[in-house]
Design a protein around this motif. Structure first.
Motif, PDB file in Angstrom:
ATOM      1  N   GLY A  63     -30.380  16.477 -26.851  1.00 54.69           N
ATOM      2  CA  GLY A  63     -29.253  15.899 -27.582  1.00 54.69           C
ATOM      3  C   GLY A  63     -28.091  16.844 -27.671  1.00 54.69           C
ATOM      4  O   GLY A  63     -26.938  16.454 -27.526  1.00 54.69           O
ATOM      5  N   CYS A  64     -28.370  18.123 -27.934  1.00 49.00           N
ATOM      6  CA  CYS A  64     -27.282  19.103 -28.008  1.00 49.00           C
ATOM      7  C   CYS A  64     -26.564  19.233 -26.679  1.00 49.00           C
ATOM      8  O   CYS A  64     -25.342  19.348 -26.620  1.00 49.00           O
ATOM      9  CB  CYS A  64     -27.837  20.468 -28.438  1.00 49.00           C
ATOM     10  N   SER A  65     -27.369  19.254 -25.616  1.00 50.19           N
ATOM     11  CA  SER A  65     -26.737  19.362 -24.303  1.00 50.19           C
ATOM     12  C   SER A  65     -25.890  18.145 -24.023  1.00 50.19           C
ATOM     13  O   SER A  65     -24.788  18.248 -23.483  1.00 50.19           O
ATOM     14  CB  SER A  65     -27.830  19.523 -23.229  1.00 50.19           C
ATOM     15  N   TRP A  66     -26.332  16.974 -24.339  1.00 45.42           N
ATOM     16  CA  TRP A  66     -25.572  15.740 -24.073  1.00 45.42           C
ATOM     17  C   TRP A  66     -24.308  15.671 -24.897  1.00 45.42           C
ATOM     18  O   TRP A  66     -23.292  15.184 -24.450  1.00 45.42           O
ATOM     19  CB  TRP A  66     -26.500  14.572 -24.377  1.00 45.42           C
ATOM     20  N   LEU A  67     -24.329  16.189 -26.134  1.00 44.31           N
ATOM     21  CA  LEU A  67     -23.183  16.169 -27.027  1.00 44.31           C
ATOM     22  C   LEU A  67     -22.225  17.312 -26.755  1.00 44.31           C
ATOM     23  O   LEU A  67     -21.161  17.369 -27.356  1.00 44.31           O
ATOM     24  CB  LEU A  67     -23.633  16.243 -28.481  1.00 44.31           C
ATOM     25  N   GLY A  68     -22.602  18.253 -25.902  1.00 42.30           N
ATOM     26  CA  GLY A  68     -21.710  19.376 -25.612  1.00 42.30           C
ATOM     27  C   GLY A  68     -21.831  20.480 -26.609  1.00 42.30           C
ATOM     28  O   GLY A  68     -20.924  21.273 -26.765  1.00 42.30           O
TER      29      GLY A  68
ATOM     30  N   SER B  93     -19.576  23.909 -21.871  1.00 38.47           N
ATOM     31  CA  SER B  93     -19.087  23.544 -20.551  1.00 38.47           C
ATOM     32  C   SER B  93     -20.065  23.910 -19.469  1.00 38.47           C
ATOM     33  O   SER B  93     -20.088  23.317 -18.411  1.00 38.47           O
ATOM     34  CB  SER B  93     -17.729  24.214 -20.285  1.00 38.47           C
ATOM     35  N   GLN B  94     -20.878  24.902 -19.698  1.00 32.14           N
ATOM     36  CA  GLN B  94     -21.824  25.272 -18.667  1.00 32.14           C
ATOM     37  C   GLN B  94     -22.759  24.120 -18.390  1.00 32.14           C
ATOM     38  O   GLN B  94     -23.036  23.776 -17.245  1.00 32.14           O
ATOM     39  CB  GLN B  94     -22.583  26.528 -19.087  1.00 32.14           C
ATOM     40  N   GLY B  95     -23.197  23.472 -19.443  1.00 29.00           N
ATOM     41  CA  GLY B  95     -24.045  22.299 -19.256  1.00 29.00           C
ATOM     42  C   GLY B  95     -23.298  21.200 -18.549  1.00 29.00           C
ATOM     43  O   GLY B  95     -23.854  20.484 -17.738  1.00 29.00           O
ATOM     44  N   THR B  96     -22.031  21.058 -18.868  1.00 30.47           N
ATOM     45  CA  THR B  96     -21.227  20.041 -18.213  1.00 30.47           C
ATOM     46  C   THR B  96     -21.113  20.325 -16.733  1.00 30.47           C
ATOM     47  O   THR B  96     -21.257  19.444 -15.904  1.00 30.47           O
ATOM     48  CB  THR B  96     -19.835  20.028 -18.835  1.00 30.47           C
ATOM     49  N   HIS B  97     -20.780  21.560 -16.342  1.00 29.08           N
ATOM     50  CA  HIS B  97     -20.688  21.909 -14.937  1.00 29.08           C
ATOM     51  C   HIS B  97     -22.003  21.659 -14.237  1.00 29.08           C
ATOM     52  O   HIS B  97     -22.023  21.211 -13.095  1.00 29.08           O
ATOM     53  CB  HIS B  97     -20.287  23.380 -14.773  1.00 29.08           C
ATOM     54  N   GLN B  98     -23.057  21.944 -14.897  1.00 29.66           N
ATOM     55  CA  GLN B  98     -24.353  21.695 -14.281  1.00 29.66           C
ATOM     56  C   GLN B  98     -24.546  20.223 -14.001  1.00 29.66           C
ATOM     57  O   GLN B  98     -25.094  19.839 -12.977  1.00 29.66           O
ATOM     58  CB  GLN B  98     -25.478  22.218 -15.201  1.00 29.66           C
TER      59      GLN B  98
ATOM     60  N   PRO C 246     -17.912  15.812 -21.609  1.00 31.86           N
ATOM     61  CA  PRO C 246     -19.080  15.340 -20.834  1.00 31.86           C
ATOM     62  C   PRO C 246     -18.790  14.040 -20.102  1.00 31.86           C
ATOM     63  O   PRO C 246     -19.425  13.762 -19.086  1.00 31.86           O
ATOM     64  CB  PRO C 246     -20.158  15.179 -21.893  1.00 31.86           C
ATOM     65  N   CYS C 247     -17.864  13.222 -20.616  1.00 30.45           N
ATOM     66  CA  CYS C 247     -17.574  11.939 -19.980  1.00 30.45           C
ATOM     67  C   CYS C 247     -16.178  11.931 -19.362  1.00 30.45           C
ATOM     68  O   CYS C 247     -15.548  10.883 -19.228  1.00 30.45           O
ATOM     69  CB  CYS C 247     -17.713  10.787 -20.985  1.00 30.45           C
ATOM     70  N   GLN C 248     -15.653  13.119 -19.053  1.00 28.79           N
ATOM     71  CA  GLN C 248     -14.364  13.205 -18.393  1.00 28.79           C
ATOM     72  C   GLN C 248     -14.571  13.512 -16.910  1.00 28.79           C
ATOM     73  O   GLN C 248     -15.508  14.208 -16.535  1.00 28.79           O
ATOM     74  CB  GLN C 248     -13.490  14.290 -19.024  1.00 28.79           C
ATOM     75  N   ILE C 249     -13.698  12.954 -16.103  1.00 29.57           N
ATOM     76  CA  ILE C 249     -13.742  13.206 -14.668  1.00 29.57           C
ATOM     77  C   ILE C 249     -12.399  13.788 -14.241  1.00 29.57           C
ATOM     78  O   ILE C 249     -11.403  13.645 -14.940  1.00 29.57           O
ATOM     79  CB  ILE C 249     -14.051  11.925 -13.863  1.00 29.57           C
TER      80      ILE C 249
ATOM     81  N   GLY D 198     -25.376   9.608 -17.937  1.00 27.94           N
ATOM     82  CA  GLY D 198     -25.482   9.560 -19.385  1.00 27.94           C
ATOM     83  C   GLY D 198     -24.271   8.968 -20.069  1.00 27.94           C
ATOM     84  O   GLY D 198     -24.202   8.944 -21.300  1.00 27.94           O
ATOM     85  N   CYS D 199     -23.230   8.525 -19.302  1.00 30.80           N
ATOM     86  CA  CYS D 199     -22.016   7.961 -19.882  1.00 30.80           C
ATOM     87  C   CYS D 199     -21.870   6.504 -19.468  1.00 30.80           C
ATOM     88  O   CYS D 199     -22.193   6.124 -18.330  1.00 30.80           O
ATOM     89  CB  CYS D 199     -20.782   8.737 -19.432  1.00 30.80           C
ATOM     90  N   ARG D 200     -21.362   5.705 -20.395  1.00 25.86           N
ATOM     91  CA  ARG D 200     -21.013   4.334 -20.071  1.00 25.86           C
ATOM     92  C   ARG D 200     -19.610   4.307 -19.482  1.00 25.86           C
ATOM     93  O   ARG D 200     -18.796   5.183 -19.783  1.00 25.86           O
ATOM     94  CB  ARG D 200     -21.079   3.457 -21.327  1.00 25.86           C
ATOM     95  N   PRO D 201     -19.291   3.323 -18.660  1.00 26.96           N
ATOM     96  CA  PRO D 201     -17.959   3.289 -18.024  1.00 26.96           C
ATOM     97  C   PRO D 201     -16.804   3.339 -19.000  1.00 26.96           C
ATOM     98  O   PRO D 201     -15.794   3.978 -18.742  1.00 26.96           O
ATOM     99  CB  PRO D 201     -17.985   1.969 -17.239  1.00 26.96           C
ATOM    100  N   GLU D 202     -16.919   2.656 -20.139  1.00 25.33           N
ATOM    101  CA  GLU D 202     -15.812   2.647 -21.071  1.00 25.33           C
ATOM    102  C   GLU D 202     -15.604   3.983 -21.774  1.00 25.33           C
ATOM    103  O   GLU D 202     -14.582   4.223 -22.413  1.00 25.33           O
ATOM    104  CB  GLU D 202     -15.998   1.540 -22.127  1.00 25.33           C
TER     105      GLU D 202
END
Length: 422
Positions: A15-20, A25-30, A55-58, A68-72
């Motif tokens: 949960g912590c990793s998913w929430l950032g 950011s390291q988890g995000t890059h991974q 986490p849900c930015q491109i 782990g992200c919904r389209p919206e």
């Protein structure tokens, strides 16, 4: 209990990793690396992005939805430098402001834009005033009418008295070129006769690069011929008074015989006795030219919504003139009025002698020409542009009908030209 604690710890860490939280950011890059991390890491380094992403930015609209992200929930993360990269609008923003759609800050998007294709051809239509500044069309000093002026035909006179009365007085007014007689005949320039020839042009322009083009034009020029003064016959006015006496006494000899004659002549020098007006026919010609233009970078790009681009051009071609004719009209001065000072007009009293027949000066013929121009082109919209240009034009001499050569002509063409991209 140990199994439950281990399971709970695993859930919390996930949960912590998913929430950032925690590794951030390291988890995000991974997470991105597992999907397409190499490509976007290079883009981030290229654009100089230093900020962290969620986490849900491109970083690209073409990127897949993160795991782990919904389209919206997905948003696009762009830094200033990256936005500037996506804001480029193809070759138009690269300094070629006149041959494609106009680009400005208001048209820059935060999404990739397909590069515009440079048009290959443009059609053009123009109007031009070709004002001459050098070159004579005709020299009245060569006029046969002026050179062959016959003053005896225009003598004026009166006779008073009679033979039966024993005396007559003849007064004759004429002119003479014996002293200070001359023909004043200034050359008639091309501009004197054809002040503002109007030229209509149409053509094609091939776009070779962001700055260079080649063009070919055809033109038609027309101008109305003027009527104006040309040569003047300047001589001295003469008044000759002749008194003749006759015999009226039959015993003295034959009645009516001349018994004596006296004559007295007075003169007024430096007077115009005749003028010659010239009336020319219309000017018509067609021409063909080829040349090139070089467009500089647009001006005031940060201040104008539509580009204004300076340019220079050079071209050469040939023009086909129709024949040129002239009619010489002679006007004669009233000599008695001029001598006696009884004229009503301050410039002299004249009467028309004749209206001559047309004399051909030039045959129909081709002449070469070349010109250089500079101007500004305004891009009105993606397809159409309007240009204002002026320059210097040199045109070769035409041959007179008698075989002699005329003058070269130098003119200042001023034109407005519209163009449309195909």
């Amino acid at each position: 209990m140990r199994l439950v604690a281990c399971a709970l710890s695993t859930v919390l860490l996930s949960g912590c990793s998913w929430l950032g939280i925690g590794s951030g950011s390291q988890g995000t890059h991974q997470a991105y690396e597992g999907h397409n991390s190499g490509q976007y890491a290079k883009k981030s380094a290229h654009y100089g992005q230093q900020q962290k992403i969620g986490p849900c930015q491109i970083t690209s609209p073409m990127q897949a939805v993160p795991q782990g992200c919904r389209p919206e929930q997905v948003t696009l993360a762009l830094g200033n430098q990256q936005a500037s990269h996506y804001g480029q609008s193809g070759y138009t923003d690269g300094g070629y402001g006149s041959h494609a759609a106009n680009a400005s800050a208001s048209t820059r998007y935060h999404t990739p834009k397909q590069r515009k294709k440079r048009p290959l051809l443009r059609g053009s239509l123009g109007l031009e005033i070709d004002h001459s500044v050098s070159g004579n069309l005709y020299s009245p000093s060569t006029s046969l009418a002026a050179a062959g002026y016959n003053r005896a035909l225009f003598a004026e006179g009166t006779t008073t008295g009679s033979v039966a009365g024993g005396q007559t007085t003849d007064t004759v007014y004429t002119s003479s070129n014996a002293r200070l007689g001359r023909i004043n005949a200034p050359d008639i320039s091309f501009d004197d006769v054809y002040t503002a020839p109007l030229r209509i042009t149409g053509g094609l322009e091939m776009i070779m690069s962001d700055h260079a083009t080649l063009f070919a034009n055809a033109g038609y020029t027309r101008a109305e011929g003027k009527k104006g003064g040309g040569a003047e016959i300047n001589e001295e006015l003469l008044r000759t008074i002749t008194v003749t006496d006759y015999n009226t006494d039959p015993t003295a000899g034959p009645v009516g015989a001349v018994t004596g004659t006296t004559s007295n002549t007075t003169f007024i020098p430096n007077e115009t006795v005749a003028t010659f007006d010239y009336e020319f026919n219309e000017l018509e010609k067609v021409d063909f030219e080829v040349g090139g233009r070089y467009y500089f970078n647009p001006m005031f790009r940060d201040h104008l919504e539509r580009t204004v681009t300076p340019f220079v051009a050079a071209s050469g071609g040939a023009a086909y003139y129709s024949e040129t004719t002239v009619v010489e009209n002679q006007r004669q001065r009233y000599l008695q009025r001029a001598f006696d000072g009884t004229e009503m007009s301050p410039t002299g009293d004249y009467y028309d002698v004749n209206f001559g027949t047309p004399t051909q000066l030039y045959d129909s013929q081709w002449t070469p020409y070349g010109q250089i121009k500079g101007g500004l082109e305004w891009q009105m919209n993606r397809k159409a542009a309007l240009a204002f240009e002026a320059g210097v034009k040199y045109e070769g001499a035409r041959d007179f009908s008698d075989g002699t050569q005329g003058d070269d002509i130098i003119s200042i063409p001023i034109a407005i030209r519209g163009s449309y991209n195909f």
